[in-house]
Design an enzyme around this catalytic site. Sequence first.
Site, PDB file in Angstrom:
ATOM      1  N   LYS A 151       0.865  -1.190   0.000  1.00  0.00           N
ATOM      2  CA  LYS A 151       0.000   0.000   0.000  1.00  0.00           C
ATOM      3  C   LYS A 151       0.893   1.229   0.000  1.00  0.00           C
ATOM      4  CE  LYS A 151      -4.012  -2.175   0.589  1.00  0.00           C
ATOM      5  NZ  LYS A 151      -5.255  -2.080  -0.147  1.00  0.00           N
ATOM      6  N   LYS A 153      -2.187   1.402  -2.737  1.00  0.00           N
ATOM      7  CA  LYS A 153      -2.521   0.546  -3.884  1.00  0.00           C
ATOM      8  C   LYS A 153      -1.698   0.932  -5.090  1.00  0.00           C
ATOM      9  CE  LYS A 153      -7.539   0.059  -3.156  1.00  0.00           C
ATOM     10  NZ  LYS A 153      -7.768  -1.385  -3.134  1.00  0.00           N
ATOM     11  N   LYS A 177       1.929  -9.099  -2.047  1.00  0.00           N
ATOM     12  CA  LYS A 177       1.248  -9.000  -3.342  1.00  0.00           C
ATOM     13  C   LYS A 177       1.011  -7.578  -3.816  1.00  0.00           C
ATOM     14  CE  LYS A 177      -3.274  -9.649  -3.582  1.00  0.00           C
ATOM     15  NZ  LYS A 177      -3.840  -8.265  -3.531  1.00  0.00           N
ATOM     16  N   ASP A 179      -1.537  -4.898  -5.484  1.00  0.00           N
ATOM     17  CA  ASP A 179      -2.973  -4.722  -5.292  1.00  0.00           C
ATOM     18  C   ASP A 179      -3.706  -4.942  -6.618  1.00  0.00           C
ATOM     19  OD1 ASP A 179      -5.160  -4.334  -3.626  1.00  0.00           O
ATOM     20  OD2 ASP A 179      -4.178  -2.700  -2.581  1.00  0.00           O
ATOM     21  N   GLU A 180      -5.035  -4.971  -6.551  1.00  0.00           N
ATOM     22  CA  GLU A 180      -5.822  -5.402  -7.728  1.00  0.00           C
ATOM     23  C   GLU A 180      -5.678  -4.467  -8.926  1.00  0.00           C
ATOM     24  OE1 GLU A 180      -7.252  -4.559  -4.790  1.00  0.00           O
ATOM     25  OE2 GLU A 180      -8.262  -2.679  -5.274  1.00  0.00           O
ATOM     26  N   GLY A 371      -3.168  -5.248   4.535  1.00  0.00           N
ATOM     27  CA  GLY A 371      -2.719  -4.072   3.778  1.00  0.00           C
ATOM     28  C   GLY A 371      -2.569  -2.938   4.770  1.00  0.00           C
TER      29      GLY A 371
END
Length: 421
Positions: A151, A153, A177, A179-180, A371
């Site tokens: 984060k 994002k 990961k 983010d989307e 996150g």
Amino acid sequence: MTKNDYLKLNYKPNYQNEIVATFYGESRLSLKELAIKTAEESSIGTWTKINTLSSDILKRLAARIFYVNVKTGIFKIAYPLALFEPASIPQLLSSIAGNIFSMKAVKNLRLEDIEFPEKYINKYPGPKWGISGIRKITGIYNRPLIGCIIKPKLGLTSSQNAELAAQIFKNGVDVIKDDENLTDLSFNRFTDRVKKVLLLKKQVEKQTGKKKIYVFNVTAPTEIMLKRSAFVKKIGGQCVMIDVITAGWAGVQSLRNADLGLIIHGHRAGHSTFTRNKKHGISMLVLANLARLAGVDQFHTGTVVGKMEGEEEEVIKINELLKEDWREFNKLRENWGKLRPVLPIASGGLHPGLTDKLMKILGHDLIINFGGGIHGHPRGSLAGARAAKQAIEATIKKIPLKIYARDHLELKEALEHWGFK
Ligand code: RUB
């Protein structure tokens, strides 16, 4: 064509040769009439009698409504397997989750559940790695994997992204990961991010002796997504993420079918456009079925306790479906054939104070993603990573968070900041 061509309330479905779909419906028509319209439109019929529909076709391919409950609004339809192309989720959905939702007769219609014959299931590859594969790669067997979403994002450069990931990995996180919506952006190019993250990840793995996983978001038009995934593989990555709803199931299948040997992480951004309304759309349970067929290894399913909608009973059922080799909640069903179990991901609004409650509800076979719950720690992301690890340690050791926090400063700070349940 008569009503009885589709309505067969004495019929016993053949679970070896038919796909069985459970619907909830509401209509100005009776529930039986709605069920008939649904069965027609989702198999071989249309709004009027047609001369081209022979009695032979009707006999072989008509869907059969075998259950209608006016009290609950539930009806069930059995579809002959010949209606479906093997291993094609788009074709499956165009049939049983296509035109039916647009019919004027429908006030509400929801595809609640779907059951597949084993021979249909076995035409799909399923997950390459699944739960046991992911646990083998990470060497973590007795606890949830600790996950972190970078984060903000969007906004960090590829170098900042890589630096932050390396520090968080060092402080106890197993999986990090994208983010989307982080794909290939002007301030954080995909290939730069992959190169920089993997270089630093390798160093951390050397220093810590622990295997770490970075999840690169490859979501894009399919041909680009495949190129990005091949690049991740070439540079030595193990995992890619696809936003299954926005990229589409054809994209997910193409990614899995490319068989690059990568772990596939399924994010579900956008699913609530059709899963959230309990009366209309498609349930999250159905999406979980599709994820497993398509071959997603790890899949977002909800947290119950976090920021996203998803009730306890529903999330438990979804996770069980993904994890089970046998569908315990209905012994009539076929099993999952040769398809590996999928690792559920709990993500969205989680912080260390929620971990014990989360694990009490959802168990240990999980990735727990933080996150804001890491990057919002009062002393920053590194302290946040340590707090997350401590919270999971405490829960595994069955020590109340508050007690464990007495000699774990970062956890103490997190609990003071966000509270705990
Ligand atoms: C989590 C986040 C994820 C959601 C998706 O960030 O943004 O994309 O988990 O939700 P944070 P779901 O931890 O800061 O809330 O997993 O329910 O699909």
